[in-house]
Design an enzyme around this catalytic site. Structure first.
Site, mmCIF file in Angstrom:
data_model
loop_
_atom_site.group_PDB
_atom_site.id
_atom_site.type_symbol
_atom_site.label_atom_id
_atom_site.label_comp_id
_atom_site.label_asym_id
_atom_site.label_seq_id
_atom_site.Cartn_x
_atom_site.Cartn_y
_atom_site.Cartn_z
ATOM 1 N N LYS A 114 -1.166 -7.283 -9.445
ATOM 2 C CA LYS A 114 -2.197 -7.355 -8.543
ATOM 3 C C LYS A 114 -1.617 -6.276 -7.462
ATOM 4 C CE LYS A 114 -3.019 -8.173 -4.688
ATOM 5 N NZ LYS A 114 -3.399 -7.500 -3.503
ATOM 6 N N CYS A 157 9.467 1.474 3.603
ATOM 7 C CA CYS A 157 10.429 0.519 3.881
ATOM 8 C C CYS A 157 12.059 0.784 4.240
ATOM 9 C CB CYS A 157 10.285 -0.732 3.030
ATOM 10 S SG CYS A 157 11.391 -0.153 1.438
ATOM 11 N N GLU A 161 8.588 -4.577 13.111
ATOM 12 C CA GLU A 161 8.352 -3.543 12.170
ATOM 13 C C GLU A 161 6.885 -2.522 12.796
ATOM 14 O OE1 GLU A 161 7.323 -4.135 8.069
ATOM 15 O OE2 GLU A 161 8.416 -2.597 7.628
ATOM 16 N N PHE A 186 0.779 -1.342 -0.035
ATOM 17 C CA PHE A 186 -0.085 0.022 -0.194
ATOM 18 C C PHE A 186 0.872 1.425 0.025
ATOM 19 C CE2 PHE A 186 0.786 -0.130 4.651
ATOM 20 C CZ PHE A 186 0.970 1.262 5.010
ATOM 21 N N GLU A 227 -5.013 -3.614 -2.297
ATOM 22 C CA GLU A 227 -6.450 -3.765 -2.129
ATOM 23 C C GLU A 227 -6.685 -2.334 -1.245
ATOM 24 O OE1 GLU A 227 -4.737 -5.932 -0.470
ATOM 25 O OE2 GLU A 227 -5.774 -7.086 0.593
HETATM 26 P P1 NAD Z 1 1.281 -6.826 2.936
HETATM 27 O O1 NAD Z 1 2.274 -7.828 3.258
HETATM 28 O O2 NAD Z 1 0.157 -6.600 4.008
HETATM 29 O O3 NAD Z 1 0.772 -6.643 1.562
HETATM 30 C C1 NAD Z 1 1.194 -6.721 0.505
HETATM 31 C C2 NAD Z 1 0.693 -7.618 -0.603
HETATM 32 O O4 NAD Z 1 0.424 -8.717 -0.256
HETATM 33 C C3 NAD Z 1 -0.717 -6.886 -0.915
HETATM 34 O O5 NAD Z 1 -0.780 -6.842 -2.327
HETATM 35 C C4 NAD Z 1 -1.690 -7.862 -0.367
HETATM 36 O O6 NAD Z 1 -3.046 -7.904 -0.929
HETATM 37 C C5 NAD Z 1 -0.976 -9.130 -0.122
HETATM 38 N N1 NAD Z 1 -1.477 -10.013 1.039
HETATM 39 C C6 NAD Z 1 -1.361 -9.447 2.193
HETATM 40 N N2 NAD Z 1 -1.779 -10.287 3.082
HETATM 41 C C7 NAD Z 1 -1.687 -11.320 2.391
HETATM 42 C C8 NAD Z 1 -1.828 -12.901 2.695
HETATM 43 N N3 NAD Z 1 -2.223 -13.338 3.999
HETATM 44 N N4 NAD Z 1 -1.640 -13.878 1.722
HETATM 45 C C9 NAD Z 1 -1.426 -13.489 0.469
HETATM 46 N N5 NAD Z 1 -1.555 -11.998 0.159
HETATM 47 C C10 NAD Z 1 -1.358 -11.178 1.116
HETATM 48 O O7 NAD Z 1 2.085 -5.263 2.953
HETATM 49 P P2 NAD Z 1 1.362 -3.812 3.209
HETATM 50 O O8 NAD Z 1 0.948 -3.429 4.391
HETATM 51 O O9 NAD Z 1 0.773 -3.769 1.784
HETATM 52 O O10 NAD Z 1 2.788 -3.056 3.040
HETATM 53 C C11 NAD Z 1 3.725 -2.648 3.958
HETATM 54 C C12 NAD Z 1 4.824 -3.682 4.123
HETATM 55 O O11 NAD Z 1 5.550 -3.654 2.922
HETATM 56 C C13 NAD Z 1 5.856 -3.427 5.064
HETATM 57 O O12 NAD Z 1 6.336 -4.478 5.774
HETATM 58 C C14 NAD Z 1 7.090 -2.592 4.322
HETATM 59 O O13 NAD Z 1 8.235 -2.839 4.963
HETATM 60 C C15 NAD Z 1 6.937 -3.628 3.067
HETATM 61 N N6 NAD Z 1 7.617 -2.863 2.070
HETATM 62 C C16 NAD Z 1 8.839 -3.483 1.647
HETATM 63 C C17 NAD Z 1 9.742 -2.933 0.694
HETATM 64 C C18 NAD Z 1 10.918 -3.333 0.241
HETATM 65 O O14 NAD Z 1 11.594 -2.680 -0.517
HETATM 66 N N7 NAD Z 1 11.468 -4.279 1.076
HETATM 67 C C19 NAD Z 1 9.037 -1.758 -0.150
HETATM 68 C C20 NAD Z 1 7.746 -1.262 0.491
HETATM 69 C C21 NAD Z 1 7.085 -1.877 1.465
#
Ligand code: NAD
Length: 503
Positions: A195, A303, A404, A171, A198
């Site tokens: 994808k 991140c 985190e 997000f 959401e």
């Molecule tokens: P998230 O893991 O909740 O979601 C990421 C994606 O995974 C979304 O598209 C979501 O629909 C999907 N998803 C979520 N839960 C799922 C599940 N149980 N099973 C399958 N798919 C699932 O992450 P977020 O809250 O959207 O974003 C924040 C996170 O992203 C933080 O941990 C941040 O550090 C990380 N991030 C990392 C980087 C990097 O370069 N390493 C960059 C940006 C964000």
């Protein structure tokens, strides 16, 4: 130009003040057209600055996702035969259209994500840069060759696209992160499904309206909104050849495990707990300024955000006073409001999550020296605001130092020296990015040589590699081997065919 009138453009035209009766339904983009999902599982998309509804998002079904894969698979043979120089021209056109609509992309992004308009513009600039780099694909995709590997025998290595790739994105950077992947996957001759998160689907839809204007052949680029159903579909579908993921570490690990078990290439970028070290020889003003921007910019939802500050005991008190003073002066408010440095966090649920970490910090005995829990913005009472929170006397064993938080919370620790700091950092299971502030080249080298994170800042608070370098962490912050953008990206999205010939 085909207009997806029921998507982000429409919301944008209304200024984002959608009401219950006129909210728009966000569509998928499959086989060159915007299509509405028939799913009965529908999410409300909320403006985090005021809690008002912006749009509705149907979470696509498995069979709707399968249709997108079919379309991408059918588009692949002709697209891979399209000369790279022609594929590149689609990205020159996309770059021009994105520049023309630059502020509109940023506006949609601020609307649904909450970050300030300036921050949104910065991230759109990073998004466009990936399009620019991918437009160089005729050069970047070249293979290698050697004459006379044995007498009269020559060898040529061709890089080739592989098939259908998909990306699953988080997000916090709704324009930039999808474009860490889409341009490179498609420019190398693969077809592609995005994808997006959401929580922030409107920015992707807006960018896909621009992609639609570019006129890629149907099926080359597709957008499917959804949740775990689509994610697991991506990881298991036999016609998906590779998966790029960015999100939290537990989900990154899930995607990595499931997709690789199903024979796919995977690059999965996970979560972070970023340390920043300030040596006794540092320029304290510069360090404090950079730490504030890193920790509280984008409301800490980055991140690369600094989360734990390790200050040398000789300068600790001076540093602490400066950091607290600067953090107290941060103006919070809606992302479009004048002079605002920190917008709301993305959702009510995320605000609750951050607040629960703050409670945990107090419970486990850290000293709160700046309390950001009470945060009201006049006229925006429904928004998800927090002010900067700072703890000191934090121990590495405390939850706020281990997990985190992904919000505007800074934990401070006093360290004896650089070795002490390196030891604390090395014990942490995550290793996305780490920064040091120092005026000593010797300290800087010792630091970068000994810490595990793969993105290192030296007198830089947010060490974000640009699109022509690779982006990604180490240890529990990354699953896979080839990282995002830069040269790794070309490696990830192509196979190498070696031809050995004698005539
Ligand atoms: P998230 O893991 O909740 O979601 C990421 C994606 O995974 C979304 O598209 C979501 O629909 C999907 N998803 C979520 N839960 C799922 C599940 N149980 N099973 C399958 N798919 C699932 O992450 P977020 O809250 O959207 O974003 C924040 C996170 O992203 C933080 O941990 C941040 O550090 C990380 N991030 C990392 C980087 C990097 O370069 N390493 C960059 C940006 C964000």
């Amino acid at each position: 130009m085909v207009s997806s009138t029921e998507t982000a453009s429409a919301v944008l035209e209304k200024g984002g003040n959608g009401t219950e009766t006129d909210v728009k339904i966000i569509k998928n983009y499959v086989n060159g057209a915007f299509v509405q999902s028939n799913s009965e599982n529908i999410l409300d998309i909320i403006d985090p600055s005021n809690g008002k509804q912006l749009a509705k998002l149907p979470l696509s079904t498995k069979s709707e996702f399968d249709d997108a894969v079919e379309s991408a698979k059918n588009a692949f043979p002709a697209w891979r035969r399209t000369p790279p120089v022609e594929r590149a021209r689609y990205f020159f056109k996309l770059k021009t259209i994105m520049e023309d609509r630059f502020d509109d992309i940023a506006r949609v992004l601020t609307l649904e994500n909450g970050k300030t308009f300036d921050e949104a513009r910065g991230s759109v600039r990073r998004a466009v840069e990936n399009v620019e780099v991918a437009a160089g694909i005729p050069t970047m995709m070249q293979g290698s060759s050697l004459e006379d590997v044995a007498s009269g025998i020559d060898t040529v290595v061709y890089r080739r696209p592989i098939g259908v790739f998909a990306a699953i994105t988080p997000f916090n950077f709704p324009a930039m992160v999808p474009l860490w992947f889409l341009p490179y996957a498609v420019a190398t001759g693969n077809t592609f499904i995005l994808k997006p998160s959401e929580q922030v689907p409107m920015t992707s839809n807006f960018i896909f309206e621009l992609i639609d204007e570019v006129g890629f052949p149907p099926g080359v680029v597709n957008l499917v909104h959804g949740d775990k159903v689509v994610v697991d579909g991506i990881c298991t579908h036999p016609d998906i050849k590779g998966v790029s993921f960015v999100g939290s570490s537990p989900v990154a690990q899930h995607v990595y495990t499931l997709a690789s078990k199903n024979g796919k290439r995977v690059q999965a970028l996970g979560g972070a707990k970023n340390f920043v070290v300030v040596s006794d020889d540092a320029d304290i003003n510069l360090a404090a300024e950079a730490i504030i921007a890193s920790c509280f910019g984008c409301a800490g939802e980055r991140c690369l955000a600094a989360s734990v500050l390790l200050g040398d005991e000789k300068i600790y008190d001076e540093l602490k006073d400066l950091v607290v003073q600067k953090a107290s002066n941060i103006k919070i408010g809606g992302g479009f409001d004048e002079g605002v440095l920190m917008g709301p966090v993305v959702s009510a649920r995320h605000k609750e999550r951050v607040l629960s970490y703050i409670e945990k910090g107090i419970e486990e005995g850290a000293d709160m020296i700046l309390d950001g829990r009470e945060a009201q913005v006049d006229g925006k009472e429904g928004g998800y605001y927090l002010r900067p929170t700072i703890f000191e006397n934090v121990k590495p064993s405390m939850t706020i130092a281990k997990e985190e938080i992904f919000g505007p919370v800074l934990s401070m620790m006093k360290v004896k020296d650089l070795d002490d700091a390196i030891e604390i950092i090395s014990e942490h299971p995550l290793a996305n990015t780490i920064s040091i502030f120092t005026t000593s080249g010797k300290n800087a080298r010792k630091f970068r040589y000994n810490v595990d994170a793969s993105m290192i800042g030296i007198n830089i608070g947010v060490p974000a590699p640009m699109s022509f370098f690779t982006f990604g962490g180490a240890k529990g912050s990354f699953f896979g081997d080839l990282k995002a953008h830069g040269k790794d990206s070309i490696e990830f999205y192509t196979d190498k065919k070696v031809v050995i010939s004698r005539w």
